[in-house]
Design a protein around this motif. Structure first.
Motif, PDB file in Angstrom:
ATOM      1  N   LYS A  46      43.286  34.460  45.367  1.00  0.00           N
ATOM      2  CA  LYS A  46      42.452  35.177  44.350  1.00  0.00           C
ATOM      3  C   LYS A  46      41.285  36.070  45.186  1.00  0.00           C
ATOM      4  O   LYS A  46      41.046  35.893  46.034  1.00  0.00           O
ATOM      5  CB  LYS A  46      41.411  34.110  43.858  1.00  0.00           C
ATOM      6  CG  LYS A  46      40.469  34.602  42.887  1.00  0.00           C
ATOM      7  CD  LYS A  46      39.678  33.315  42.025  1.00  0.00           C
ATOM      8  CE  LYS A  46      38.807  34.058  41.109  1.00  0.00           C
ATOM      9  NZ  LYS A  46      38.036  32.378  40.548  1.00  0.00           N
ATOM     10  N   ASN A  74      32.611  39.720  36.957  1.00  0.00           N
ATOM     11  CA  ASN A  74      32.179  38.432  36.927  1.00  0.00           C
ATOM     12  C   ASN A  74      30.978  38.130  37.768  1.00  0.00           C
ATOM     13  O   ASN A  74      30.014  37.215  37.545  1.00  0.00           O
ATOM     14  CB  ASN A  74      33.189  37.512  37.489  1.00  0.00           C
ATOM     15  CG  ASN A  74      34.413  37.600  36.450  1.00  0.00           C
ATOM     16  OD1 ASN A  74      34.129  37.710  35.252  1.00  0.00           O
ATOM     17  ND2 ASN A  74      35.548  37.075  36.830  1.00  0.00           N
ATOM     18  N   ALA A  75      30.626  39.083  38.915  1.00  0.00           N
ATOM     19  CA  ALA A  75      29.605  38.811  39.659  1.00  0.00           C
ATOM     20  C   ALA A  75      28.363  39.511  38.958  1.00  0.00           C
ATOM     21  O   ALA A  75      27.155  39.606  39.964  1.00  0.00           O
ATOM     22  CB  ALA A  75      29.904  39.256  40.883  1.00  0.00           C
ATOM     23  N   CYS A 113      40.081  43.227  41.599  1.00  0.00           N
ATOM     24  CA  CYS A 113      38.556  43.674  42.172  1.00  0.00           C
ATOM     25  C   CYS A 113      37.867  43.822  40.959  1.00  0.00           C
ATOM     26  O   CYS A 113      36.317  43.359  41.064  1.00  0.00           O
ATOM     27  CB  CYS A 113      38.882  44.600  43.155  1.00  0.00           C
ATOM     28  SG  CYS A 113      39.638  44.282  44.454  1.00  0.00           S
ATOM     29  N   ILE A 145      43.501  30.009  47.603  1.00  0.00           N
ATOM     30  CA  ILE A 145      42.884  28.875  46.750  1.00  0.00           C
ATOM     31  C   ILE A 145      43.962  28.046  46.154  1.00  0.00           C
ATOM     32  O   ILE A 145      44.578  28.483  45.092  1.00  0.00           O
ATOM     33  CB  ILE A 145      41.956  29.231  45.516  1.00  0.00           C
ATOM     34  CG1 ILE A 145      40.829  30.117  45.909  1.00  0.00           C
ATOM     35  CG2 ILE A 145      41.172  28.281  44.633  1.00  0.00           C
ATOM     36  CD1 ILE A 145      39.882  30.651  44.922  1.00  0.00           C
ATOM     37  N   LYS A 185      41.162  39.176  49.422  1.00  0.00           N
ATOM     38  CA  LYS A 185      41.982  37.988  48.433  1.00  0.00           C
ATOM     39  C   LYS A 185      41.689  36.773  49.448  1.00  0.00           C
ATOM     40  O   LYS A 185      41.889  36.577  50.960  1.00  0.00           O
ATOM     41  CB  LYS A 185      43.466  38.134  48.574  1.00  0.00           C
ATOM     42  CG  LYS A 185      43.781  39.286  47.761  1.00  0.00           C
ATOM     43  CD  LYS A 185      45.232  39.449  47.623  1.00  0.00           C
ATOM     44  CE  LYS A 185      45.795  40.774  46.769  1.00  0.00           C
ATOM     45  NZ  LYS A 185      46.978  41.083  46.975  1.00  0.00           N
ATOM     46  N   LYS A 186      41.384  35.552  48.653  1.00  0.00           N
ATOM     47  CA  LYS A 186      41.194  34.365  49.255  1.00  0.00           C
ATOM     48  C   LYS A 186      42.260  33.224  48.742  1.00  0.00           C
ATOM     49  O   LYS A 186      42.223  33.257  47.887  1.00  0.00           O
ATOM     50  CB  LYS A 186      39.764  33.794  49.076  1.00  0.00           C
ATOM     51  CG  LYS A 186      39.454  32.516  49.640  1.00  0.00           C
ATOM     52  CD  LYS A 186      37.947  32.161  49.303  1.00  0.00           C
ATOM     53  CE  LYS A 186      37.502  30.854  49.688  1.00  0.00           C
ATOM     54  NZ  LYS A 186      35.983  30.548  49.560  1.00  0.00           N
ATOM     55  N   THR A 237      38.151  37.903  45.770  1.00  0.00           N
ATOM     56  CA  THR A 237      36.694  37.533  45.658  1.00  0.00           C
ATOM     57  C   THR A 237      35.964  38.462  46.544  1.00  0.00           C
ATOM     58  O   THR A 237      36.406  39.238  47.061  1.00  0.00           O
ATOM     59  CB  THR A 237      36.304  36.152  46.251  1.00  0.00           C
ATOM     60  OG1 THR A 237      36.834  36.068  47.803  1.00  0.00           O
ATOM     61  CG2 THR A 237      37.409  35.237  45.652  1.00  0.00           C
ATOM     62  N   ILE A 238      34.655  38.575  46.166  1.00  0.00           N
ATOM     63  CA  ILE A 238      33.626  39.514  47.083  1.00  0.00           C
ATOM     64  C   ILE A 238      33.509  38.696  48.512  1.00  0.00           C
ATOM     65  O   ILE A 238      32.681  37.514  48.278  1.00  0.00           O
ATOM     66  CB  ILE A 238      32.374  39.490  46.095  1.00  0.00           C
ATOM     67  CG1 ILE A 238      32.660  40.334  44.934  1.00  0.00           C
ATOM     68  CG2 ILE A 238      31.369  40.347  46.865  1.00  0.00           C
ATOM     69  CD1 ILE A 238      31.626  40.446  43.806  1.00  0.00           C
ATOM     70  N   GLN A 239      33.777  39.092  49.421  1.00  0.00           N
ATOM     71  CA  GLN A 239      33.489  38.765  50.573  1.00  0.00           C
ATOM     72  C   GLN A 239      31.900  39.172  51.305  1.00  0.00           C
ATOM     73  O   GLN A 239      31.573  38.598  52.055  1.00  0.00           O
ATOM     74  CB  GLN A 239      34.613  39.155  51.608  1.00  0.00           C
ATOM     75  CG  GLN A 239      35.886  38.531  51.108  1.00  0.00           C
ATOM     76  CD  GLN A 239      37.042  38.802  52.074  1.00  0.00           C
ATOM     77  OE1 GLN A 239      36.926  39.675  53.037  1.00  0.00           O
ATOM     78  NE2 GLN A 239      38.077  38.180  51.891  1.00  0.00           N
ATOM     79  N   CYS A 276      35.608  43.455  48.988  1.00  0.00           N
ATOM     80  CA  CYS A 276      36.389  42.406  48.508  1.00  0.00           C
ATOM     81  C   CYS A 276      37.461  42.060  49.342  1.00  0.00           C
ATOM     82  O   CYS A 276      37.811  42.539  50.224  1.00  0.00           O
ATOM     83  CB  CYS A 276      37.100  42.816  47.039  1.00  0.00           C
ATOM     84  SG  CYS A 276      35.572  43.281  45.814  1.00  0.00           S
ATOM     85  N   ALA A 295      36.607  40.621  39.364  1.00  0.00           N
ATOM     86  CA  ALA A 295      35.670  40.036  40.408  1.00  0.00           C
ATOM     87  C   ALA A 295      34.209  40.470  40.268  1.00  0.00           C
ATOM     88  O   ALA A 295      33.234  39.452  40.259  1.00  0.00           O
ATOM     89  CB  ALA A 295      36.148  39.919  41.661  1.00  0.00           C
TER      90      ALA A 295
END
Length: 221
Positions: free
Chosen positions: A114, A149-150, A143, A109, A106-107, A116-118, A104, A146
């Motif tokens: 936020k 949610n995935a 994390c 936005i 931080k991206k 996210t899974i990288q 994971c 995220a």
């Protein structure tokens, strides 16, 4: 050093606690040769060089504790291992070579960042997040969200060192706004934080599980 992780100062008035604690250790009374200071899962590896004069660092890891728990505990299902950032993956990834890995990060936005899974896929899997230290746990909770949610079936967590200032740990228990983990494993490296855990257990109830560092300490001596 479980409560001395701050290695840089970004604003006036802050204290680099990692450096300060290392200076204290470096002035241990001389005993003929430098004292050995054992570090478990040091937060940033360069901190070992903060020691000087009367102290030398030896580097160790507590990851074998959670690996043993994964094998021993039938209630802990782990299909894949996740890391909250690339740094954690670099430090610990090789120790989980038998598992698929998810990274994971931080991206940015808009004006916010936020989690996210990288890299990696967690859909339909039971995940455990691995890191060296948890303070308030906001990033770990993000994390977990995220990952769920995935499509992750469940998410647990392991951190070698626990901070949990004030009542922050309660947020991870039933009814809390960060009640996202099936199980949250930490070691007893920071007794003050462990004493504050609201539902730490040695049986099969509650979110938090406390693993003793003593067996590893005796082995590594």
């Amino acid at each position: 050093l479980a409560v001395s992780t701050m290695e840089r100062v970004v604003r006036e008035g802050e204290v680099a606690t990692a450096n300060t604690t290392s200076r204290i250790l470096s002035h241990l009374p001389p005993i003929g040769r430098p004292a050995r200071v054992m570090f478990y899962d040091l937060h940033t590896l360069q901190q070992r060089f903060y020691l000087h004069t009367n102290a030398l660092a030896s580097m160790h890891t507590a990851i074998p504790l959670i690996l043993s728990e994964i094998e021993r505990d039938d209630g802990l299902k782990v299909d894949a291992v996740a890391f909250p950032d690339e740094g954690a993956q670099k430090r610990f990834g090789k120790k989980f070579s038998k598992f698929p890995l998810v990274v994971c990060g931080k991206k940015r936005i808009g004006d916010s960042r936020k989690v996210t899974i990288q890299d990696g896929d967690c859909k339909g899997l039971h995940i455990i997040i691995i890191d060296d230290i948890v303070k308030t746990g906001g990033t770990l909770a993000a994390c977990a969200s995220a990952l769920k949610n995935a499509g992750a079936k469940s998410v647990s967590a392991y951190c070698t060192h626990a901070g949990f200032p004030e009542d922050s740990a309660k947020r991870f228990c039933a009814g809390g706004d960060r009640f996202v983990f099936d199980r949250f494993y930490v070691t007893d490296s920071n007794p003050t934080a462990i004493a504050r855990l609201p539902d730490k257990t040695v049986d099969t109830t509650g979110v938090f599980r406390v693993l003793s560092l003593m067996p590893l300490f005796l082995r590594d001596l």
